[in-house]
Structures are given as C-alpha cells and as structure tokens.
Motif scaffolding. Structure first.
Motif, PDB file in Angstrom:
ATOM      1  N   CYS A   8       0.817  -1.222   0.000  1.00 46.92           N
ATOM      2  CA  CYS A   8       0.000   0.000   0.000  1.00 46.92           C
ATOM      3  C   CYS A   8       0.847   1.266   0.000  1.00 46.92           C
ATOM      4  O   CYS A   8       0.510   2.245  -0.679  1.00 46.92           O
ATOM      5  CB  CYS A   8      -0.944   0.002   1.206  1.00 46.92           C
ATOM      6  N   ASN A   9       1.942   1.272   0.751  1.00 47.75           N
ATOM      7  CA  ASN A   9       2.797   2.464   0.777  1.00 47.75           C
ATOM      8  C   ASN A   9       3.389   2.743  -0.600  1.00 47.75           C
ATOM      9  O   ASN A   9       3.476   3.900  -1.037  1.00 47.75           O
ATOM     10  CB  ASN A   9       3.912   2.295   1.806  1.00 47.75           C
ATOM     11  N   TYR A  10       3.790   1.680  -1.276  1.00 48.61           N
ATOM     12  CA  TYR A  10       4.321   1.831  -2.636  1.00 48.61           C
ATOM     13  C   TYR A  10       3.248   2.383  -3.564  1.00 48.61           C
ATOM     14  O   TYR A  10       3.505   3.317  -4.342  1.00 48.61           O
ATOM     15  CB  TYR A  10       4.811   0.472  -3.157  1.00 48.61           C
ATOM     16  N   LEU A  11       2.050   1.838  -3.483  1.00 47.40           N
ATOM     17  CA  LEU A  11       0.969   2.270  -4.372  1.00 47.40           C
ATOM     18  C   LEU A  11       0.604   3.732  -4.133  1.00 47.40           C
ATOM     19  O   LEU A  11       0.412   4.493  -5.085  1.00 47.40           O
ATOM     20  CB  LEU A  11      -0.251   1.373  -4.172  1.00 47.40           C
ATOM     21  N   ILE A  12       0.509   4.123  -2.871  1.00 42.86           N
ATOM     22  CA  ILE A  12       0.168   5.523  -2.563  1.00 42.86           C
ATOM     23  C   ILE A  12       1.240   6.471  -3.096  1.00 42.86           C
ATOM     24  O   ILE A  12       0.932   7.518  -3.677  1.00 42.86           O
ATOM     25  CB  ILE A  12      -0.038   5.701  -1.051  1.00 42.86           C
ATOM     26  N   SER A  13       2.507   6.110  -2.917  1.00 38.28           N
ATOM     27  CA  SER A  13       3.581   6.979  -3.398  1.00 38.28           C
ATOM     28  C   SER A  13       3.539   7.096  -4.920  1.00 38.28           C
ATOM     29  O   SER A  13       3.751   8.196  -5.469  1.00 38.28           O
ATOM     30  CB  SER A  13       4.942   6.443  -2.941  1.00 38.28           C
ATOM     31  N   ALA A  34      -5.923  12.158  -0.986  1.00 37.46           N
ATOM     32  CA  ALA A  34      -6.699  11.734  -2.161  1.00 37.46           C
ATOM     33  C   ALA A  34      -6.250  10.366  -2.638  1.00 37.46           C
ATOM     34  O   ALA A  34      -7.078   9.517  -3.013  1.00 37.46           O
ATOM     35  CB  ALA A  34      -6.548  12.762  -3.279  1.00 37.46           C
ATOM     36  N   ALA A  35      -4.929  10.121  -2.614  1.00 34.50           N
ATOM     37  CA  ALA A  35      -4.397   8.831  -3.054  1.00 34.50           C
ATOM     38  C   ALA A  35      -4.845   7.704  -2.129  1.00 34.50           C
ATOM     39  O   ALA A  35      -5.206   6.615  -2.583  1.00 34.50           O
ATOM     40  CB  ALA A  35      -2.872   8.896  -3.115  1.00 34.50           C
ATOM     41  N   SER A  36      -4.838   7.965  -0.824  1.00 36.20           N
ATOM     42  CA  SER A  36      -5.236   6.941   0.152  1.00 36.20           C
ATOM     43  C   SER A  36      -6.710   6.580   0.006  1.00 36.20           C
ATOM     44  O   SER A  36      -7.082   5.399   0.047  1.00 36.20           O
ATOM     45  CB  SER A  36      -4.959   7.427   1.572  1.00 36.20           C
ATOM     46  N   ILE A  37      -7.560   7.599  -0.157  1.00 31.95           N
ATOM     47  CA  ILE A  37      -8.993   7.353  -0.325  1.00 31.95           C
ATOM     48  C   ILE A  37      -9.245   6.560  -1.604  1.00 31.95           C
ATOM     49  O   ILE A  37     -10.013   5.595  -1.612  1.00 31.95           O
ATOM     50  CB  ILE A  37      -9.773   8.684  -0.345  1.00 31.95           C
ATOM     51  N   ARG A  38      -8.573   6.974  -2.683  1.00 36.28           N
ATOM     52  CA  ARG A  38      -8.768   6.274  -3.961  1.00 36.28           C
ATOM     53  C   ARG A  38      -8.293   4.841  -3.883  1.00 36.28           C
ATOM     54  O   ARG A  38      -8.951   3.930  -4.394  1.00 36.28           O
ATOM     55  CB  ARG A  38      -8.005   7.004  -5.081  1.00 36.28           C
ATOM     56  N   LEU A  39      -7.151   4.618  -3.234  1.00 35.23           N
ATOM     57  CA  LEU A  39      -6.619   3.262  -3.145  1.00 35.23           C
ATOM     58  C   LEU A  39      -7.552   2.351  -2.365  1.00 35.23           C
ATOM     59  O   LEU A  39      -7.737   1.182  -2.725  1.00 35.23           O
ATOM     60  CB  LEU A  39      -5.237   3.272  -2.488  1.00 35.23           C
ATOM     61  N   SER A  40      -8.183   2.875  -1.308  1.00 35.73           N
ATOM     62  CA  SER A  40      -9.082   2.044  -0.506  1.00 35.73           C
ATOM     63  C   SER A  40     -10.259   1.544  -1.333  1.00 35.73           C
ATOM     64  O   SER A  40     -10.668   0.379  -1.215  1.00 35.73           O
ATOM     65  CB  SER A  40      -9.573   2.814   0.721  1.00 35.73           C
ATOM     66  N   THR A  41     -10.820   2.403  -2.186  1.00 32.13           N
ATOM     67  CA  THR A  41     -11.924   1.964  -3.038  1.00 32.13           C
ATOM     68  C   THR A  41     -11.432   1.038  -4.133  1.00 32.13           C
ATOM     69  O   THR A  41     -12.114   0.082  -4.503  1.00 32.13           O
ATOM     70  CB  THR A  41     -12.653   3.167  -3.662  1.00 32.13           C
TER      71      THR A  41
END
Length: 383
Positions: free
Chosen positions: A140-145, A157-164
């Motif tokens: 998840c940290n890699y994806l958010i970055s 915004a990245a964290s919210i989008r990744l969760s969905t």
C-alpha cells in the motif's frame, strides 16, 4: 454478480476510454474541450472552484479555479468541476468545496459534491492503471507513493482512492459466485479460506472479511496474532459477538455453535464459528416466568436478579419486535434460533449454558408466538 459501480464512476471511465487517456495526461487540455477555464483568486474561505452554466442552452460551461489553493488541490478541483459538467443531473451553477462535510451527509448539495469527487478520483487515478500497479507490487505504501507522484494528487486523495480500488480488486480476485461455488463444494471454512488465499495471494484478513460478505448463514470469524485480535466479523445474518481490534483474543466467545474451524498462515490464526445449531428442548411443564426466576437465582447475576430479568425480557421483546417486522409467516424454530444468537456471547454465558435455558426460551417463544399466530390468522382471514 460483481461489484456495482456508481454512475459517476462509469462516466469517468467512459471519458478515459473516449479520449484514450493514460497516466499522466493533460487535464487542462481535456477540460477545455468541455468548458472555459479561468484561474483567479477567490477571497472566500472554503471555496475551491466555481462551475457556471451547466446544461444551459446556448451557454458554454465556465470553470473557475481558486489559485490560492495548492497545485494538487487545483488539479483535483478541475477534475471535480468536469464531473459537474459531465454528470447529466448536475444542473445550474456550483460553488464548490471539494472537502466533504461529515455534518451534512443527507444534504442534497453534498451528495452532488460527493458524486463529483468520485468522478474526479476515478478520472485522475484510473482503476485499470492502479490495478496494473497492484499486480506488480501490492504494498500500500508503494501504491500511494506512485499514485501521488504520477497522478499529481495529495496523500489523502491517493489513500482514499486506493481504498476503493482495493475493494474493487478484491471483488475481481474473489468473485461472489466463485466464493459461493467453492463453499457449496467444501463447507470447511478453514479449507475454503486456504484455497482463496493461495489462488488470490491476498492476506487472510482480507479473505476472511470478503468471505463473510458473500457467504450465507450465520458465520463469525476472528483473526488473531499471538493472542491479539487483528480483525473480527460475521455474515449478514449473524447477530454475533465481535472481538475488537487490538484487544486480547477470547478463545471461546460462543457457548452455542455447530462447527469450529482454524486456519493458520505465518503464525496468524483465523478462527471460524458456524453459529446456527440444531437443539433438542427437554419437556418442561413450568411457565417461562418460573423458569427464568429459577435460572436468575442460581446464576447470581452481578446486577441482581430483578435487573437481570428485566435485561433478558427487554432483549427478547426487541427480538420479537424485529421478527414481526421481517416475517409474515411465524416459524417458532427459526425464531428460537434468532433468540439464541442474541444471547450467544460471553456476557450471557452462565445464562445460556444453564440446563434450563432451552426450556425457558421455548416457553417464552411460545408465549410470543401466540400473538404472532393470532396476527397471522387475522391477516389471512381479512377480505
């Protein structure tokens, strides 16, 4: 049946396909195909952008972006305003705050704002692109970055989008029909979880949570690591006791269950309980009040006999009220199973394991049932 996407997310995906967009893309050039863009200082706190002349005959939509915002926020605002333009039922003019207001969840304006936010999130951070990254590295940290860097959005915004996106990825990797088909072939929940973990490479916590979203019946799980709870949950039909994240794991939370299964991977344990049970009620000629009085005295509840009886009767009345709303045809066996589940937790362990518990539940249920059957008979007889 797969995950149901909202209309605004589908619209964003159509825009991506129509314009052959790939990350990164020139958002401003895209919006210019739909509206006139103006960047100005808006001296009103909380206003990120303004959208004018939506679906107005002979008027080109106009988008105004607040230059006082950060560059990343301006970008999200621009995508948000495009959402207002594209979504068919967004009409007139909008003065926008892209931060959702938790105190206005039922307000129509904020629902339109949330729709525009979902559109913007999908447009700027497309699911297909995130999924392609996920298949290479699911950290998840890699994806958010990567989302922040390449999509030009904030960490939030990245964290919210990744969760969905993760939820949608899980629905792809674990289709509901597939999970249910596996369950019909093998009802051992530990084996079922093992199969899904091995095929999807998802961690046991996510698999357990998703299983309970899609399995029938009354099932509960708890994942723990060295006696500390990581996650617990249950199927929709289960009114089960939940153990809270970070708390000490309770080994025997349910006095009544028909099956127990254990799945272990890398010292992380997933405990499964199937809660619906078959039971035999011994004959008893006492009334329910006498039985409850005897049980209450013998188990010596800490709150006192009267208070305990009031609690039990209140809980039973609540179950009865819910049952009346949901069921037009009374079924005493199903009603009793529902009642037993409501008491199936550590708080009522002495009560539910008492030898007179089942006779009491039977007598009390029959007493409720007299009224239920009477109502059902009256409804059937009505012209």
């Amino acid at each position: 049946m797969g995950l149901v996407l909202s209309p605004e997310v589908k619209m964003a995906r159509r825009i991506i396909k129509k314009h052959s967009l790939s990350v990164p893309f020139d958002l401003e050039e895209l919006v210019k195909q739909y509206a006139k863009i103006t960047y100005i200082s808006i001296p009103v706190e909380g206003v990120d952008g303004i959208c004018l002349y939506l679906k107005t005959p002979n008027k080109t939509p106009s988008v105004i972006v607040n230059v006082n915002s950060t560059t990343r926020r301006q970008k999200f605002t621009l995508a948000h305003e495009l959402g207002h333009i594209v979504i068919p039922w967004h009409l007139g003019n909008f003065v926008d705050d892209i931060d959702e207001n938790p105190n206005q969840l039922d307000n129509q304006y904020w629902e339109l704002e949330r729709e525009a936010n979902r559109f913007a999130s999908e447009l700027l951070m497309p699911f297909d692109w995130i999924y392609s990254l996920y298949k290479k590295n699911s950290d998840c940290n890699y994806l958010i970055s990567q989302i922040c860097e390449r999509c030009g959005v904030s960490d939030i915004a990245a964290s919210i989008r990744l969760s969905t996106a993760i939820f949608e990825i899980e629905s792809i990797l674990m289709p509901k029909d597939w999970v249910q088909e596996l369950f019909t072939e093998n009802s051992n929940l530990a084996v079922l979880q093992k199969i899904i973990v091995e095929k999807t490479k998802l961690d046991p916590v996510k698999v357990a949570s998703y299983m309970t979203l899609n399995l029938p019946g009354s099932i509960s799980f708890c994942v723990e690591d060295e006696g500390t709870v990581i996650r617990s949950g249950s199927t929709h039909d289960a009114h089960s006791y939940h153990q809270f994240d970070g708390h000490e794991f309770l080994k025997d939370p349910y006095p009544y269950y028909s099956n127990y299964y254990l799945y272990t991977l890398n010292n992380i344990n997933t405990h499964w309980w199937v809660l619906h049970t078959n039971f035999v009620v011994p004959f008893d000629n006492r009334d329910w009040r006498s039985i409850l009085e005897k049980i209450s005295i013998e188990i010596s509840p800490s709150q006192g006999v009267k208070s305990f009886k009031d609690t039990v009767n209140g809980k039973l009345s609540g179950v009865n009220g819910n049952y009346r709303k949901k069921n037009s045809e009374p079924n005493i066996e199903e009603f009793m199973k529902d009642v037993i589940q409501r008491f199936n937790n550590p708080e009522f362990k002495d009560f539910i394991t008492h030898k007179d518990f089942l006779p009491f539940i039977r007598k009390r249920s029959e007493d409720f049932f007299k009224s239920l059957i009477s109502i059902s008979t009256q409804q059937t007889a009505s012209p």
